[in-house]
Design a protein around this motif. Structure first.
Motif, mmCIF file in Angstrom:
data_model
loop_
_atom_site.group_PDB
_atom_site.id
_atom_site.type_symbol
_atom_site.label_atom_id
_atom_site.label_comp_id
_atom_site.label_asym_id
_atom_site.label_seq_id
_atom_site.Cartn_x
_atom_site.Cartn_y
_atom_site.Cartn_z
ATOM 1 N N TYR A 148 31.046 41.451 -52.905
ATOM 2 C CA TYR A 148 31.965 42.315 -52.167
ATOM 3 C C TYR A 148 33.232 42.660 -52.938
ATOM 4 C CZ TYR A 148 29.013 40.629 -48.377
ATOM 5 O OH TYR A 148 27.946 40.305 -47.590
ATOM 6 N N ALA A 149 33.454 42.022 -54.073
ATOM 7 C CA ALA A 149 34.742 42.127 -54.757
ATOM 8 C C ALA A 149 35.086 43.561 -55.156
ATOM 9 C CB ALA A 149 34.745 41.224 -55.987
ATOM 10 N N ASN A 150 34.094 44.350 -55.576
ATOM 11 C CA ASN A 150 34.419 45.688 -56.084
ATOM 12 C C ASN A 150 34.766 46.687 -54.978
ATOM 13 O OD1 ASN A 150 31.900 46.089 -55.001
ATOM 14 N ND2 ASN A 150 31.068 47.182 -56.759
ATOM 15 N N GLN A 151 34.823 46.224 -53.722
ATOM 16 C CA GLN A 151 35.282 47.080 -52.632
ATOM 17 C C GLN A 151 36.800 46.992 -52.458
ATOM 18 O OE1 GLN A 151 32.952 45.814 -49.263
ATOM 19 N NE2 GLN A 151 31.029 46.063 -50.355
ATOM 20 N N TYR A 152 37.451 46.230 -53.322
ATOM 21 C CA TYR A 152 38.886 45.972 -53.202
ATOM 22 C C TYR A 152 39.553 46.085 -54.569
ATOM 23 C CZ TYR A 152 37.299 44.327 -48.723
ATOM 24 O OH TYR A 152 36.705 44.268 -47.499
ATOM 25 N N GLY A 153 40.869 45.925 -54.591
ATOM 26 C CA GLY A 153 41.577 45.834 -55.854
ATOM 27 C C GLY A 153 41.333 44.481 -56.489
ATOM 28 N N CYS A 154 40.786 44.456 -57.682
ATOM 29 C CA CYS A 154 40.403 43.201 -58.337
ATOM 30 C C CYS A 154 41.481 42.771 -59.335
ATOM 31 C CB CYS A 154 39.067 43.372 -59.060
ATOM 32 S SG CYS A 154 37.691 43.667 -57.922
ATOM 33 N N LEU A 155 41.780 41.467 -59.322
ATOM 34 C CA LEU A 155 42.835 40.899 -60.149
ATOM 35 C C LEU A 155 42.248 39.947 -61.185
ATOM 36 C CD1 LEU A 155 45.137 39.799 -57.170
ATOM 37 C CD2 LEU A 155 45.137 42.022 -58.321
ATOM 38 N N ALA A 168 42.198 46.295 -61.378
ATOM 39 C CA ALA A 168 41.214 47.385 -61.259
ATOM 40 C C ALA A 168 40.986 47.662 -59.775
ATOM 41 C CB ALA A 168 39.904 46.996 -61.934
ATOM 42 N N GLU A 169 41.243 48.886 -59.348
ATOM 43 C CA GLU A 169 41.081 49.264 -57.944
ATOM 44 C C GLU A 169 39.658 49.753 -57.691
ATOM 45 O OE1 GLU A 169 42.235 49.689 -54.007
ATOM 46 O OE2 GLU A 169 43.408 48.855 -55.664
ATOM 47 N N LYS A 170 38.912 48.999 -56.874
ATOM 48 C CA LYS A 170 37.525 49.325 -56.528
ATOM 49 C C LYS A 170 36.696 49.681 -57.770
ATOM 50 C CE LYS A 170 38.647 50.962 -51.865
ATOM 51 N NZ LYS A 170 40.092 50.916 -51.925
ATOM 52 N N PRO A 171 36.583 48.762 -58.701
ATOM 53 C CA PRO A 171 35.843 49.064 -59.945
ATOM 54 C C PRO A 171 34.350 49.250 -59.677
ATOM 55 C CG PRO A 171 36.335 46.718 -59.813
ATOM 56 C CD PRO A 171 37.067 47.362 -58.664
ATOM 57 N N GLU A 172 33.715 50.030 -60.522
ATOM 58 C CA GLU A 172 32.282 50.283 -60.366
ATOM 59 C C GLU A 172 31.442 49.084 -60.784
ATOM 60 O OE1 GLU A 172 31.159 53.857 -62.307
ATOM 61 O OE2 GLU A 172 32.503 55.139 -61.123
ATOM 62 N N THR A 173 31.961 48.286 -61.683
ATOM 63 C CA THR A 173 31.251 47.082 -62.122
ATOM 64 C C THR A 173 32.110 45.857 -61.803
ATOM 65 O OG1 THR A 173 32.204 47.262 -64.341
ATOM 66 C CG2 THR A 173 30.053 48.304 -63.964
ATOM 67 N N PHE A 174 31.509 44.678 -61.871
ATOM 68 C CA PHE A 174 32.230 43.455 -61.518
ATOM 69 C C PHE A 174 33.343 43.165 -62.522
ATOM 70 C CE2 PHE A 174 32.794 38.836 -61.897
ATOM 71 C CZ PHE A 174 33.241 38.566 -60.607
ATOM 72 N N VAL A 175 34.527 42.920 -61.995
ATOM 73 C CA VAL A 175 35.686 42.569 -62.815
ATOM 74 C C VAL A 175 36.143 41.151 -62.506
ATOM 75 C CG1 VAL A 175 38.131 43.087 -63.262
ATOM 76 C CG2 VAL A 175 36.463 44.951 -63.075
ATOM 77 N N SER A 176 36.290 40.836 -61.215
ATOM 78 C CA SER A 176 36.780 39.532 -60.796
ATOM 79 C C SER A 176 36.500 39.371 -59.312
ATOM 80 C CB SER A 176 38.287 39.422 -61.061
ATOM 81 O OG SER A 176 38.842 38.300 -60.418
ATOM 82 N N PHE A 370 33.437 40.903 -45.780
ATOM 83 C CA PHE A 370 34.214 41.882 -46.530
ATOM 84 C C PHE A 370 33.398 43.148 -46.730
ATOM 85 C CE2 PHE A 370 35.820 37.715 -47.681
ATOM 86 C CZ PHE A 370 37.159 37.878 -47.379
ATOM 87 N N LEU A 371 32.942 43.713 -45.618
ATOM 88 C CA LEU A 371 32.097 44.898 -45.692
ATOM 89 C C LEU A 371 32.956 46.138 -45.511
ATOM 90 C CD1 LEU A 371 29.091 45.576 -46.057
ATOM 91 C CD2 LEU A 371 28.915 45.743 -43.594
ATOM 92 N N TYR A 372 33.117 46.925 -46.580
ATOM 93 C CA TYR A 372 33.973 48.108 -46.502
ATOM 94 C C TYR A 372 33.248 49.259 -45.810
ATOM 95 C CZ TYR A 372 37.354 51.624 -47.940
ATOM 96 O OH TYR A 372 38.292 52.619 -47.945
ATOM 97 N N LYS A 373 32.013 49.479 -46.198
ATOM 98 C CA LYS A 373 31.236 50.536 -45.568
ATOM 99 C C LYS A 373 30.517 49.961 -44.349
ATOM 100 C CE LYS A 373 30.500 53.138 -49.811
ATOM 101 N NZ LYS A 373 29.520 53.675 -50.773
ATOM 102 N N GLU A 374 30.597 50.697 -43.247
ATOM 103 C CA GLU A 374 30.011 50.202 -42.015
ATOM 104 C C GLU A 374 28.493 50.186 -42.098
ATOM 105 O OE1 GLU A 374 31.818 51.744 -38.332
ATOM 106 O OE2 GLU A 374 32.988 52.983 -39.680
ATOM 107 N N ASP A 375 27.897 49.145 -41.516
ATOM 108 C CA ASP A 375 26.451 49.090 -41.329
ATOM 109 C C ASP A 375 26.166 49.753 -39.986
ATOM 110 O OD1 ASP A 375 23.811 48.487 -40.873
ATOM 111 O OD2 ASP A 375 23.943 46.428 -41.590
#
Length: 416
Positions: A148-155, A168-176, A370-375
């Motif tokens: 779920y991390a890439n749906q948020y600002g990653c530090l 990184a704000e909502k990165p396309e690949t895993f950052v942290s 931490f689901l940003y897009k609704e199911d």
């Protein structure tokens, strides 16, 4: 040492995902665990020593907030004021535009909180961390599952110096899996950095404008597009270039945290607050023979003794609950009536609504944290204000617009 807090509240154009509830009340005033969404923020700010003032910054009409501000000011005995943005300036742009008001009385430390979050708001711990590390800004971060991390600002922080190395704000690949909680503590000098960034952007825009003007002469078919120099985003425009410059610290928060992006998330956030209350404010939770788990019931509500309530239920002022009613994981708002033997599960029943006898109103719990897009297959059932369900109907996983009358069963629909 004086402190000040700013709560970023946005405005009506940003509350569309909170409909139909935001049609009747600003999102920030919607009750979660019995209190307005930003009441929890203000209560935490009021506990900070030498808190001189709390400012709400957004673009709602002032009369929509005046009653709440007056009441909260009296309760917490701290000046609470509203700054009405003349236009959308972005999170950093708004702070910088009103910097003279914010910096009045020379606060040494300034808290900035986004309004659409739910947590325990450990502002005292954040302030101590901020003072110990002596950087101009501290970001509160929390760890989430990698998926779920890439749906948020990653530090990315240095675990020895606790400095922010990369943002990184909502990165396309895993950052942290360490994400931004939307709570910050600044020194007053942080506004100098925002001003410098704004001047840099203006200089770039001026250069672009000159190039565009030259292009218009040479290639008149090119259409020049204007740019908004004051519209600055705190996260992307300020934190990204400051990362790795020894300017920002990252405070790791290990408690509960969730964004309140859509109306249904209020129920999940309420559950989190109830767990927090059980440990820290047990006196405000209701107890009784037919009360199960954590429940808050307004003193003006009328509950039949045969009704079974809970766990995780809030019942608002002047609500009437009939015989044999069952309510679980739900919010029942002011002046609604739940008639005999009705069943309410994972739902929000709006103001002055009515649920008929033996009706069943049910949502589908979705506790993905931490689901940003609704199911779309799972969701809280929501009644807008004045909605009515007749007796013996079933309403399952639906959103019901205000004043709609339901006289048959509905499943997985938005009812206009």
């Amino acid at each position: 040492m004086s402190n000040k807090a700013i709560i970023l509240i946005g405005g009506p154009s940003k509350g569309t995902r909170f409909r139909p509830l935001s049609l009747d009340i600003p999102k920030l005033l919607f009750p979660i665990a019995g209190k307005a969404m930003i009441y929890h923020h203000i209560e935490a700010c009021s506990k900070i020593p030498n808190m001189s003032e709390i400012l709400l910054l957004g673009f709602f009409q002032e009369n929509q907030l005046s009653s709440f501000i007056e009441s909260a000011t009296k309760q917490f005995k701290i000046p609470i004021k509203y700054i009405n943005e003349v236009k959308m300036l972005g999170t950093a742009g708004g702070l910088y535009h009103y910097r003279e008001t914010i910096l009045q009385n020379q606060p040494e430390n300034i808290f900035v909180l986004h309004s659409d979050i739910c947590c325990s708001f450990p502002l005292g711990d954040l302030l101590r961390f901020h003072l110990e590390n002596q950087r101009i800004c501290t970001i509160m971060g929390t760890q989430v599952s990698k998926e779920y991390a890439n749906q948020y600002g990653c530090l990315v922080r240095d675990e020895n110096t606790l400095e922010l190395l990369h943002y990184a704000e909502k990165p396309e690949t895993f950052v942290s899996n360490l994400i931004n909680c939307g709570i910050y503590c600044f020194k007053s000098q942080f506004f100098d950095q925002i001003g410098k960034t704004m001047n840099d952007i203006k200089a770039q825009q001026q250069l672009q404008l000159q190039q565009q003007q030259q292009n218009l002469i040479e290639y008149p078919e090119i259409i020049r597009k204007g740019t908004a120099t004051e519209n600055l985003r705190l996260e992307q425009d300020i934190f990204v270039p400051l990362a790795g410059t020894d300017s920002i610290s990252v405070y790791l928060y290990n408690g509960f945290w969730r964004q309140i992006k859509n109306a249904g998330s209020s129920v999940y956030c309420q559950d989190l607050y109830f767990k927090h209350y059980r440990e820290h404010k047990p006196e405000i939770l209701k107890s009784g023979e037919n009360i199960i788990g954590d429940v808050i019931i307004d003193p003006t509500a009328t509950i039949d003794p045969t009704a079974k309530i809970g766990p995780d239920v809030y019942i608002g002022p002047n609500v009437k609950v009939g015989k044999g009613v069952r309510i679980v994981h739900s919010i029942i708002l002011d002046s609604s009536e739940i008639k005999d033997h009705a069943c309410i599960l994972y739902s929000i029943i709006g103001w002055s609504s009515s649920v008929g006898p033996w009706a069943r109103i049910e949502g589908i719990p979705n506790y993905t944290p931490f689901l940003y897009k609704e199911d779309k297959r799972k969701g809280i059932t929501i009644f807008g204000s004045g909605a009515q369900a007749c007796g013996e109907v079933i309403v399952y996983n639906c959103i019901v617009m205000p004043h709609k009358q339901l006289d048959r069963n509905y499943t997985n629909e938005i009812l206009l």
